[in-house]
Design an enzyme around this catalytic site. Sequence first.
Site, PDB file in Angstrom:
ATOM      1  N   LYS A   1       0.834  -1.211   0.000  1.00 23.28           N
ATOM      2  CA  LYS A   1       0.000   0.000   0.000  1.00 23.28           C
ATOM      3  C   LYS A   1       0.868   1.260   0.000  1.00 23.28           C
ATOM      4  O   LYS A   1       2.030   1.231   0.412  1.00 23.28           O
ATOM      5  CB  LYS A   1      -0.923   0.008   1.229  1.00 23.28           C
ATOM      6  CG  LYS A   1      -1.862  -1.193   1.268  1.00 23.28           C
ATOM      7  CD  LYS A   1      -2.810  -1.199   0.082  1.00 23.28           C
ATOM      8  CE  LYS A   1      -3.822  -2.312   0.119  1.00 23.28           C
ATOM      9  NZ  LYS A   1      -3.271  -3.649  -0.057  1.00 23.28           N
TER      10      LYS A   1
HETATM   11  N1  T4K Z   1      -9.573  -4.919   1.446  1.00 18.92           N
HETATM   12  C1  T4K Z   1      -9.036  -4.672   0.241  1.00 18.92           C
HETATM   13  C2  T4K Z   1      -9.871  -3.990  -0.797  1.00 18.92           C
HETATM   14  C3  T4K Z   1      -7.698  -5.042  -0.039  1.00 18.92           C
HETATM   15  O1  T4K Z   1      -7.181  -4.813  -1.253  1.00 18.92           O
HETATM   16  C4  T4K Z   1      -6.944  -5.667   0.981  1.00 18.92           C
HETATM   17  C5  T4K Z   1      -5.592  -6.086   0.715  1.00 18.92           C
HETATM   18  C6  T4K Z   1      -7.553  -5.874   2.246  1.00 18.92           C
HETATM   19  C7  T4K Z   1      -8.876  -5.501   2.426  1.00 18.92           C
HETATM   20  C8  T4K Z   1      -6.834  -6.537   3.387  1.00 18.92           C
HETATM   21  O2  T4K Z   1      -5.849  -5.709   3.957  1.00 18.92           O
HETATM   22  P1  T4K Z   1      -4.579  -6.428   4.701  1.00 18.92           P
HETATM   23  O3  T4K Z   1      -5.144  -7.442   5.661  1.00 18.92           O
HETATM   24  O4  T4K Z   1      -3.717  -7.038   3.628  1.00 18.92           O
HETATM   25  O5  T4K Z   1      -3.925  -5.267   5.411  1.00 18.92           O
HETATM   26  C9  T4K Z   1      -1.880  -8.082  -2.112  1.00 18.92           C
HETATM   27  C10 T4K Z   1      -1.740  -7.665  -0.681  1.00 18.92           C
HETATM   28  O6  T4K Z   1      -1.136  -8.699   0.097  1.00 18.92           O
HETATM   29  C11 T4K Z   1      -3.051  -7.286  -0.049  1.00 18.92           C
HETATM   30  O7  T4K Z   1      -2.754  -6.578   1.140  1.00 18.92           O
HETATM   31  C12 T4K Z   1      -3.839  -6.376  -0.957  1.00 18.92           C
HETATM   32  N2  T4K Z   1      -5.137  -6.036  -0.467  1.00 18.92           N
HETATM   33  C13 T4K Z   1      -4.004  -7.041  -2.317  1.00 18.92           C
HETATM   34  C14 T4K Z   1      -4.786  -6.201  -3.283  1.00 18.92           C
HETATM   35  O8  T4K Z   1      -2.703  -7.251  -2.863  1.00 18.92           O
HETATM   36  P2  T4K Z   1      -1.682 -10.398  -3.270  1.00 18.92           P
HETATM   37  O9  T4K Z   1      -2.153 -11.764  -2.928  1.00 18.92           O
HETATM   38  O10 T4K Z   1      -1.937  -9.889  -4.629  1.00 18.92           O
HETATM   39  O11 T4K Z   1      -0.129 -10.217  -2.862  1.00 18.92           O
HETATM   40  P3  T4K Z   1       1.186 -10.702  -3.575  1.00 18.92           P
HETATM   41  O12 T4K Z   1       2.017 -11.385  -2.554  1.00 18.92           O
HETATM   42  O13 T4K Z   1       0.883 -11.443  -4.830  1.00 18.92           O
HETATM   43  O14 T4K Z   1       1.909  -9.311  -3.899  1.00 18.92           O
HETATM   44  C15 T4K Z   1       1.584  -8.518  -5.024  1.00 18.92           C
HETATM   45  C16 T4K Z   1       2.863  -8.074  -5.694  1.00 18.92           C
HETATM   46  O15 T4K Z   1       3.565  -7.149  -4.872  1.00 18.92           O
HETATM   47  C17 T4K Z   1       3.824  -9.218  -5.979  1.00 18.92           C
HETATM   48  O16 T4K Z   1       3.752  -9.502  -7.343  1.00 18.92           O
HETATM   49  C18 T4K Z   1       5.208  -8.679  -5.601  1.00 18.92           C
HETATM   50  C19 T4K Z   1       4.974  -7.351  -4.931  1.00 18.92           C
HETATM   51  N3  T4K Z   1       5.504  -7.334  -3.561  1.00 18.92           N
HETATM   52  C20 T4K Z   1       4.752  -7.885  -2.561  1.00 18.92           C
HETATM   53  C21 T4K Z   1       5.235  -7.897  -1.282  1.00 18.92           C
HETATM   54  C22 T4K Z   1       4.409  -8.475  -0.167  1.00 18.92           C
HETATM   55  C23 T4K Z   1       6.740  -6.817  -3.327  1.00 18.92           C
HETATM   56  O17 T4K Z   1       7.415  -6.349  -4.270  1.00 18.92           O
HETATM   57  N4  T4K Z   1       7.234  -6.807  -2.047  1.00 18.92           N
HETATM   58  C24 T4K Z   1       6.519  -7.330  -1.007  1.00 18.92           C
HETATM   59  O18 T4K Z   1       6.989  -7.272   0.162  1.00 18.92           O
HETATM   60  O19 T4K Z   1      -2.333  -9.414  -2.196  1.00 18.92           O
END
Ligand code: T4K
Length: 382
Positions: A191
């Site tokens: 975020k």
């Molecule tokens: N409500 C909404 C509308 C939301 O979008 C979210 C979270 C929530 C509630 C819940 O809030 P939290 O409980 O998470 O605070 C990612 C995020 O993990 C998630 O927080 C977010 N929305 C969602 C839209 O995106 P994924 O499953 O797509 O994450 P992931 O691991 O595939 O990461 C996305 C990309 O980011 C990866 O391709 C690489 C990059 N990345 C990721 C991380 C964690 C990095 O470059 N470094 C990192 O440390 O969910």
Amino acid sequence: MQLSITKFEKPVYVFEPVLPDLNQLHEKLSEIWASKYVANMGPQHRLLNERITEFLKVSNTTLFSNGTLALMAASRALDLEGEVITTPFTFAATPHSLVWNNLTPVFCDINPVDLTINPARIEEMITPRTSAIMGVHVYGNPCDVVKIQEIADKYNLKVIYDAAHAFGTTIDGIGIGNFGDMTMFSFHATKLFNTIEGGALCYKDEQLMDKLNLIKNFGIKNEEEVVMAGFNAKLNEVQSAVGLLVLDMVEEEQKKRMKVFDIYKEVVDRLDGVEIVNTSDESVHSSYQYFAIRIDAERCGRTRDEVYHKFKNYNVFTRRYFYPLCSDFECYRDLPSSAVANLPVAKQASKEVLCLPFYGSLLENNGAESISHILRKVIVDG
Ligand code: T4K
């Protein structure tokens, strides 16, 4: 990164976390280490709470260890029961937070412009069991907060907003956390503002503060009294310190993202059948959390999925937020409100949206220009 339409050497992801300077973090950590107080709402936590309240221009804030637990706490604190009308065009956490409170999500269709819940469809979803509306400010674009409040007042419903994407969004200068009964912000690493993992609830009614503090701390009132079955959702001192440093970087990061936005926009505006998903409301200042486009396969000659896969050939990993729709998840697809006929706009949007990499450091080495050139090539030449 070079200005080119050749493959990037290193993978380019949709997000890159905004991380503080390591020396500054080291100083903060030394302070925390010396204090020997590392968790349970210590001084860093208190300071971050104050600074977030000020930054978001809200009355009250309670910090949480992530946005999902914050959303779960919101439904609990407002004593919701029965059904909650929400959107299927969101991250899994939105409906999951309801189910963990024994509430039934009722999916309502979205509007085709900014992809937020469509107020014109909400009233027909209301039943005697409805207790609230949970809207999502998708990509940082606000829901129609005025119409939603009118409906809520008419039917005596609570309103919770999931503003996971909307840190810093304002309407007419008013912080987005001032609308509805409660607003949740996510401070996940992906975020605009992050504490690595974290979140917050903002609300006008100060009386909710004690209840939220109980919910996030096992229901402990004092050393001898535990008054409810709370959970543990406390943000620790190290993550709060990270947040204090990142908060100072948010405005600069937003300015950089505005430049990336303009670089992408110049190319997107000249592509047939491709549009930026944006609010049409000029009083809105967006959080610049995502850069989302819609690809109309008929007009553009390419499907969204073709573009998504082609980008991978260039080592660029775009994301299809939000595909699949929550209403298509195994755990929700049998709900009556998940029927395709109920959600035509959301269905179409989930086939067409694509989020491009969007963060300030894409200004370095012409990263944003390269990505926009790749987009044009993929769309025009295939
Ligand atoms: N409500 C909404 C509308 C939301 O979008 C979210 C979270 C929530 C509630 C819940 O809030 P939290 O409980 O998470 O605070 C990612 C995020 O993990 C998630 O927080 C977010 N929305 C969602 C839209 O995106 P994924 O499953 O797509 O994450 P992931 O691991 O595939 O990461 C996305 C990309 O980011 C990866 O391709 C690489 C990059 N990345 C990721 C991380 C964690 C990095 O470059 N470094 C990192 O440390 O969910």
